[in-house]
Each structure stands twice: as structure tokens, then as C-alpha cells.
Design a protein around this motif. Structure first.
Motif, PDB file in Angstrom:
ATOM      1  N   ARG A   1       0.671  -1.219  -0.005  1.00  0.00           N
ATOM      2  CA  ARG A   1      -0.140   0.017  -0.089  1.00  0.00           C
ATOM      3  C   ARG A   1       0.701   1.178   0.259  1.00  0.00           C
ATOM      4  O   ARG A   1       1.907   1.559   0.323  1.00  0.00           O
ATOM      5  N   PRO A   2       0.533   2.185  -0.741  1.00  0.00           N
ATOM      6  CA  PRO A   2       1.607   3.933  -0.439  1.00  0.00           C
ATOM      7  C   PRO A   2       0.689   4.472   0.599  1.00  0.00           C
ATOM      8  O   PRO A   2      -0.184   3.770   1.729  1.00  0.00           O
ATOM      9  N   ASN A   3       1.550   5.266   1.655  1.00  0.00           N
ATOM     10  CA  ASN A   3       1.713   6.711   2.212  1.00  0.00           C
ATOM     11  C   ASN A   3       1.970   5.599   3.496  1.00  0.00           C
ATOM     12  O   ASN A   3       1.494   5.102   4.177  1.00  0.00           O
TER      13      ASN A   3
ATOM     14  N   ASP B   1       4.751   3.878   6.801  1.00  0.00           N
ATOM     15  CA  ASP B   1       5.866   4.453   7.711  1.00  0.00           C
ATOM     16  C   ASP B   1       7.208   4.358   6.671  1.00  0.00           C
ATOM     17  O   ASP B   1       7.476   6.339   6.907  1.00  0.00           O
TER      18      ASP B   1
ATOM     19  N   CYS C   1       6.209  10.756   9.105  1.00  0.00           N
ATOM     20  CA  CYS C   1       5.556  11.542   8.160  1.00  0.00           C
ATOM     21  C   CYS C   1       5.496  12.228   6.802  1.00  0.00           C
ATOM     22  O   CYS C   1       4.338  11.656   6.495  1.00  0.00           O
ATOM     23  N   ASP C   2       6.202  12.250   6.363  1.00  0.00           N
ATOM     24  CA  ASP C   2       5.814  12.801   5.041  1.00  0.00           C
ATOM     25  C   ASP C   2       6.535  11.264   4.211  1.00  0.00           C
ATOM     26  O   ASP C   2       5.017  11.582   2.787  1.00  0.00           O
ATOM     27  N   CYS C   3       6.615  10.116   4.496  1.00  0.00           N
ATOM     28  CA  CYS C   3       5.855   8.865   3.738  1.00  0.00           C
ATOM     29  C   CYS C   3       4.559   9.127   3.180  1.00  0.00           C
ATOM     30  O   CYS C   3       3.764   8.492   3.010  1.00  0.00           O
ATOM     31  N   ARG C   4       3.547   9.186   5.011  1.00  0.00           N
ATOM     32  CA  ARG C   4       2.329   8.964   5.137  1.00  0.00           C
ATOM     33  C   ARG C   4       1.679   9.644   4.208  1.00  0.00           C
ATOM     34  O   ARG C   4       0.478   9.936   4.203  1.00  0.00           O
ATOM     35  N   LEU C   5       1.976  11.700   4.256  1.00  0.00           N
ATOM     36  CA  LEU C   5       1.876  11.999   3.608  1.00  0.00           C
ATOM     37  C   LEU C   5       1.645  11.853   2.196  1.00  0.00           C
ATOM     38  O   LEU C   5       1.176  12.733   1.036  1.00  0.00           O
ATOM     39  N   GLY C   6       2.376  11.023   1.417  1.00  0.00           N
ATOM     40  CA  GLY C   6       2.842  10.672  -0.014  1.00  0.00           C
ATOM     41  C   GLY C   6       4.114  11.128  -0.547  1.00  0.00           C
ATOM     42  O   GLY C   6       4.525  11.502  -1.539  1.00  0.00           O
ATOM     43  N   LYS C   7       5.495  11.983  -0.119  1.00  0.00           N
ATOM     44  CA  LYS C   7       6.093  12.464  -0.407  1.00  0.00           C
ATOM     45  C   LYS C   7       7.314  11.230  -0.702  1.00  0.00           C
ATOM     46  O   LYS C   7       7.202   9.502   0.541  1.00  0.00           O
ATOM     47  N   THR C   8       7.968  11.221  -1.260  1.00  0.00           N
ATOM     48  CA  THR C   8       8.932  10.140  -2.031  1.00  0.00           C
ATOM     49  C   THR C   8      10.190  10.271  -1.230  1.00  0.00           C
ATOM     50  O   THR C   8      11.143   9.286  -2.266  1.00  0.00           O
TER      51      THR C   8
END
Length: 161
Positions: free
Chosen positions: A20-22, A24, A86-93
Motif C-alpha cells: 500500500r502507498p503512504n 511509514d 510523516c513525509d511518507c504518510r503524506l505521500g512524499k517519496t
């Protein structure tokens, strides 16, 4: 080293692009060194899906993976871990610079703190003061299929009663 993946399916040939995306540490294949953590996760997912929980067991050549691939470890809950999660959970790569990422899980014990920080209700300082009371558990996110092919060998599975 032995590692485990908790879920509801037998996964003898893991694929890193099915996650899944987003999450940890990004959308890879997640394992843990902690059997109890894999068991708890598989039971939670099994209950949600009304199916039997399954724990997959693997032999992971971590040392070879660290030598050959780009590895990031967060040994504690700290500012770097919190910002990365937080960045990963917000969709940042941010995860794309690494092949393996290891660190604590933003689980039920710390999820509220992460959520409060992400939404701006508490500061980084306040979040870190809360997190210092928790000992990190363990998750290893494999983001490169070559690691799975070369260094992660399926051993067995167990249906959790």
C-alpha cells in the motif's frame, strides 16, 4: 536472521510493488524481527477481513543487503524518524533514495503522537517528549526487488490459531 511478515496470505515469493502507498517507510515489502509483532498484526488483519491470520517466516541476509544496497536505519524514535514517517504518510517519496529502511513502527502506542504532529496540533518538541517514553519495535521495509531475490528466502508459514 529470521524475519516475519504478518498478514492473511502465504507469501513465498514476495513482491515489493504490491504494498500500500503512504506507509511509514514507503510502499515496499515489510518484515520484522519480532515474532510477537508479526502475530499481533496478522491477527488484527485477520479479524478485519474475517479470515485466518498467517505468519510467513523468512531467512534474511541483512549483512549482505547492507553491504550491497542503500540502507537507512532509525535506531530510535527521534526527529529524523518522525519527519521521515510523516513525509511518507503524506505521500512524499523520501524513501526512493534507499533500498532498505529499518526502524520503529508508528503503531497504536505512538500513532496518536504522529497524527497530532502531522496535523499541527503539537510541535516537534512536544512530539519528541512524548515519544521518548516508548522503546521502538522493529520493521524492515524492503524497497528493491533484488534484495528479495538475493537475500530473503521463504522458510515456512504458520496459521495463527
Amino acid at each position: 536472521m529470521e524475519v516475519y511478515h504478518g498478514g492473511t496470505e502465504i507469501i513465498d515469493s514476495p513482491k515489493i510493488d504490491v504494498g500500500r502507498p503512504n506507509l511509514d517507510f514507503g510502499p515496499g515489502f515489510y518484515v520484522t524481527t519480532l515474532y510477537s509483532q508479526a502475530k499481533a498484526w496478522s491477527q488484527k488483519i485477520g479479524d478485519e477481513r474475517n479470515v485466518k491470520p498467517i505468519i510467513n517466516k523468512y531467512e534474511f541476509n541483512k549483512d549482505k543487503s547492507i553491504e550491497t544496497f542503500r540502507y537507512l536505519i532509525f535506531p530510535e524514535y527521534n526527529e529524523a524518524w518522525l519527519q521521515f514517517v510523516c513525509d511518507c504518510r503524506l505521500g512524499k517519496t523520501r524513501y526512493i533514495d534507499y533500498d532498505i529502511i529499518e526502524g520503529g513502527v508508528a503503531d497504536d502506542r505512538v500513532r496518536d503522537t504522529v497524527r497530532l504532529f502531522m496535523t499541527g496540533f503539537i510541535s516537534m518538541e512536544s512530539a519528541l517528549s512524548r515519544l521518548k517514553y516508548f522503546r521502538p519495535n522493529n520493521q524492515i521495509c524492503i524497497l528493491n526487488q533484488d534484495i528479495v531475490t538475493e537475500n530473503l528466502k521463504f522458510v515456512s508459514y504458520e496459521v495463527v490459531g
